[in-house]
Design a protein around this motif. Sequence first.
Motif: not given
Length: 197
Positions: A152-156, A190-192
């Motif tokens: 999640p951190e890398a995606i944000r 979409t990822l959320r």
Amino acid sequence: MNLNSPLFDRIRAQRQPREEKRETGIKCDSPGCEAEGAYRAPMGRLREGQYFCFCLDHVREYNATYNYFNGMNDADVARYMKDATVGHRPTWAMGTRRGQAGFREEGGPTGDPLGMYRARYHRRSAEKKQPRHSPVTMRAFEALGLDETAGPEAIRARYKDLVKRHHPDANGGDRSREEKLREIIHAYKTLRAARLV
């Protein structure tokens, strides 16, 4: 409903006259009895299919005291009753340890003591490996330029970086990258929705 209706007369079965008891010539198995042994009584456990022949009085007396489980302790009776639920046939649990590591290697229900089919099984299971995410989620990862193992951190962090890079305000009002920005925002949503962020 009237059971004496003439409609029932046509379908009623006629009573057959009772057959007279035939003489078998077998004597009663009770000691000291000379009457005819016309009635069969089972000999007991472990002698299935074998019968005593008694007269009517002695067969009633035998049936009143008959105990199939005579001579068995409580544990044996309980085991017999448990086996009776499946007809005294061998059974095994279905699906025990299926899919766990070592299921095929230890023999499992297939009984592969020499391991002849082990390599084929592992090759086939590697080919059928299910993807971790849906195709839509995989496209979202590709749009953000990330691997499917990203947290999640890398995606944000990647989302913030791409939004800053492609936003028209950061490019002096240039709207040529606006379509790419929409694609990045859609991928992040979409990822959320997939609860990966």
